[in-house]
Design a protein around this motif. Structure first.
Motif, PDB file in Angstrom:
ATOM      1  N   PHE A   1       4.204  -7.049  13.673  1.00 32.39           N
ATOM      2  CA  PHE A   1       3.666  -7.328  12.337  1.00 32.39           C
ATOM      3  C   PHE A   1       3.730  -8.827  12.040  1.00 32.39           C
ATOM      4  O   PHE A   1       4.126  -9.255  10.960  1.00 32.39           O
ATOM      5  N   ALA A   2       3.322  -9.625  13.025  1.00 32.34           N
ATOM      6  CA  ALA A   2       3.465 -11.080  12.947  1.00 32.34           C
ATOM      7  C   ALA A   2       2.740 -11.698  11.758  1.00 32.34           C
ATOM      8  O   ALA A   2       3.139 -12.752  11.283  1.00 32.34           O
ATOM      9  N   GLU A   3       1.692 -11.061  11.260  1.00 30.55           N
ATOM     10  CA  GLU A   3       0.902 -11.660  10.188  1.00 30.55           C
ATOM     11  C   GLU A   3       1.461 -11.404   8.789  1.00 30.55           C
ATOM     12  O   GLU A   3       0.923 -11.930   7.816  1.00 30.55           O
ATOM     13  N   TRP A   4       2.504 -10.609   8.673  1.00 24.44           N
ATOM     14  CA  TRP A   4       2.999 -10.242   7.346  1.00 24.44           C
ATOM     15  C   TRP A   4       4.498 -10.462   7.226  1.00 24.44           C
ATOM     16  O   TRP A   4       5.275 -10.015   8.061  1.00 24.44           O
ATOM     17  N   SER A   5       4.907 -11.076   6.116  1.00 23.30           N
ATOM     18  CA  SER A   5       6.334 -11.121   5.823  1.00 23.30           C
ATOM     19  C   SER A   5       6.809  -9.708   5.478  1.00 23.30           C
ATOM     20  O   SER A   5       7.919  -9.328   5.832  1.00 23.30           O
ATOM     21  N   MET A   6       5.952  -8.918   4.814  1.00 26.24           N
ATOM     22  CA  MET A   6       6.215  -7.493   4.617  1.00 26.24           C
ATOM     23  C   MET A   6       4.910  -6.811   4.212  1.00 26.24           C
ATOM     24  O   MET A   6       4.413  -7.004   3.105  1.00 26.24           O
ATOM     25  N   LEU A   7       4.366  -6.055   5.136  1.00 22.54           N
ATOM     26  CA  LEU A   7       3.174  -5.253   4.864  1.00 22.54           C
ATOM     27  C   LEU A   7       3.654  -3.963   4.216  1.00 22.54           C
ATOM     28  O   LEU A   7       4.623  -3.352   4.678  1.00 22.54           O
ATOM     29  N   TYR A   8       3.019  -3.541   3.144  1.00 24.39           N
ATOM     30  CA  TYR A   8       3.413  -2.305   2.470  1.00 24.39           C
ATOM     31  C   TYR A   8       2.257  -1.318   2.459  1.00 24.39           C
ATOM     32  O   TYR A   8       1.119  -1.691   2.187  1.00 24.39           O
ATOM     33  N   SER A   9       2.572  -0.057   2.735  1.00 27.56           N
ATOM     34  CA  SER A   9       1.591   1.013   2.589  1.00 27.56           C
ATOM     35  C   SER A   9       2.243   2.180   1.858  1.00 27.56           C
ATOM     36  O   SER A   9       3.245   2.722   2.314  1.00 27.56           O
ATOM     37  N   GLY A  10       1.677   2.535   0.729  1.00 30.23           N
ATOM     38  CA  GLY A  10       2.088   3.728   0.003  1.00 30.23           C
ATOM     39  C   GLY A  10       1.162   4.881   0.322  1.00 30.23           C
ATOM     40  O   GLY A  10       1.196   5.926  -0.319  1.00 30.23           O
ATOM     41  N   ASP A  11       0.313   4.693   1.312  1.00 27.76           N
ATOM     42  CA  ASP A  11      -0.707   5.672   1.678  1.00 27.76           C
ATOM     43  C   ASP A  11      -0.520   6.096   3.129  1.00 27.76           C
ATOM     44  O   ASP A  11      -1.392   5.942   3.961  1.00 27.76           O
ATOM     45  N   PHE A  12       0.667   6.608   3.421  1.00 25.97           N
ATOM     46  CA  PHE A  12       1.003   7.010   4.791  1.00 25.97           C
ATOM     47  C   PHE A  12       1.330   8.495   4.749  1.00 25.97           C
ATOM     48  O   PHE A  12       2.476   8.898   4.771  1.00 25.97           O
ATOM     49  N   HIS A  13       0.289   9.307   4.634  1.00 25.34           N
ATOM     50  CA  HIS A  13       0.479  10.737   4.439  1.00 25.34           C
ATOM     51  C   HIS A  13       0.238  11.504   5.739  1.00 25.34           C
ATOM     52  O   HIS A  13      -0.331  10.979   6.687  1.00 25.34           O
ATOM     53  N   GLY A  14       0.671  12.732   5.778  1.00 25.30           N
ATOM     54  CA  GLY A  14       0.487  13.570   6.945  1.00 25.30           C
ATOM     55  C   GLY A  14       1.661  13.542   7.892  1.00 25.30           C
ATOM     56  O   GLY A  14       1.642  14.194   8.929  1.00 25.30           O
ATOM     57  N   HIS A  15       2.708  12.778   7.541  1.00 22.80           N
ATOM     58  CA  HIS A  15       3.872  12.660   8.405  1.00 22.80           C
ATOM     59  C   HIS A  15       5.156  13.020   7.658  1.00 22.80           C
ATOM     60  O   HIS A  15       6.240  12.625   8.067  1.00 22.80           O
ATOM     61  N   ASP A  16       5.024  13.757   6.567  1.00 24.56           N
ATOM     62  CA  ASP A  16       6.185  14.064   5.740  1.00 24.56           C
ATOM     63  C   ASP A  16       7.277  14.793   6.514  1.00 24.56           C
ATOM     64  O   ASP A  16       8.458  14.460   6.395  1.00 24.56           O
ATOM     65  N   ASP A  17       6.911  15.788   7.303  1.00 20.95           N
ATOM     66  CA  ASP A  17       7.916  16.548   8.057  1.00 20.95           C
ATOM     67  C   ASP A  17       8.687  15.650   9.013  1.00 20.95           C
ATOM     68  O   ASP A  17       9.908  15.743   9.125  1.00 20.95           O
ATOM     69  N   ALA A  18       7.976  14.772   9.709  1.00 20.73           N
ATOM     70  CA  ALA A  18       8.628  13.878  10.658  1.00 20.73           C
ATOM     71  C   ALA A  18       9.571  12.916   9.930  1.00 20.73           C
ATOM     72  O   ALA A  18      10.697  12.701  10.372  1.00 20.73           O
ATOM     73  N   LEU A  19       9.125  12.352   8.806  1.00 23.37           N
ATOM     74  CA  LEU A  19       9.980  11.432   8.066  1.00 23.37           C
ATOM     75  C   LEU A  19      11.210  12.139   7.514  1.00 23.37           C
ATOM     76  O   LEU A  19      12.319  11.607   7.576  1.00 23.37           O
ATOM     77  N   HIS A  20      11.041  13.344   6.980  1.00 28.92           N
ATOM     78  CA  HIS A  20      12.187  14.112   6.471  1.00 28.92           C
ATOM     79  C   HIS A  20      13.171  14.404   7.597  1.00 28.92           C
ATOM     80  O   HIS A  20      14.381  14.276   7.428  1.00 28.92           O
ATOM     81  N   ARG A  21      12.659  14.796   8.752  1.00 24.96           N
ATOM     82  CA  ARG A  21      13.515  15.125   9.897  1.00 24.96           C
ATOM     83  C   ARG A  21      14.298  13.891  10.350  1.00 24.96           C
ATOM     84  O   ARG A  21      15.496  13.944  10.590  1.00 24.96           O
ATOM     85  N   LEU A  22      13.609  12.755  10.436  1.00 22.86           N
ATOM     86  CA  LEU A  22      14.284  11.531  10.863  1.00 22.86           C
ATOM     87  C   LEU A  22      15.303  11.066   9.837  1.00 22.86           C
ATOM     88  O   LEU A  22      16.385  10.605  10.194  1.00 22.86           O
TER      89      LEU A  22
END
Length: 146
Positions: free
Chosen positions: A86-107
């Protein structure tokens, strides 16, 4: 250089203004410290990648661990790297990262990466590549590009 990805559970009372403040602080602090990365939020969990000089990444992670806006921080990947994702961003933000809820909850529950998580991680890493067209991707804050 060090690259770390973690997941955590957001405070259930966190709001849009809190997220905007968090991202703004991260962008300023990371630019100052030579860090780059990305943050996603799905309404329940955060996943963040930080990359840069190891001492600066460690200091930032220490501050993040003490932040009351989330809990249960679990590192899911830590490795030395030669280049930045992510060399171009000091912090890239996305609040639109859907479809991975189960994986994120598990992790966030402390489970390790498994083959089912490969797609989610690939999509997360793709955030850094798709921003090269100038718009930062759908739902992304890219105002802190370098």
């Amino acid at each position: 250089m060090l690259s770390v990805i973690y997941v955590s559970v957001a405070d259930p009372l966190i709001g849009t203004e809190d997220i905007a403040a968090l991202v703004g602080d991260a962008q300023r602090n990371n630019a100052r410290d030579g860090l780059t990365g990305a943050l996603i939020y799905n309404g329940h969990n955060f996943m963040q990648l930080l990359e840069g000089p190891a001492d600066k990444v460690e200091a930032c992670l220490g501050a993040i661990r003490g932040d009351a806006r989330h809990s249960g921080m679990v590192e899911i990947r830590r490795r030395p790297v030669d280049g930045r994702d992510f060399a171009e961003w000091s912090m890239l933000y996305s609040g639109d990262f859907h479809g991975h809820d189960d994986a994120l909850h598990r992790l966030a529950a402390g489970a390790g990466l498994d083959p089912q998580d490969e797609r989610m991680m690939s999509n997360f890493m793709a955030l850094g590549r798709r921003g090269g067209d100038g718009d930062g991707g759908s739902g992304c804050i890219d105002g802190a590009r370098r």
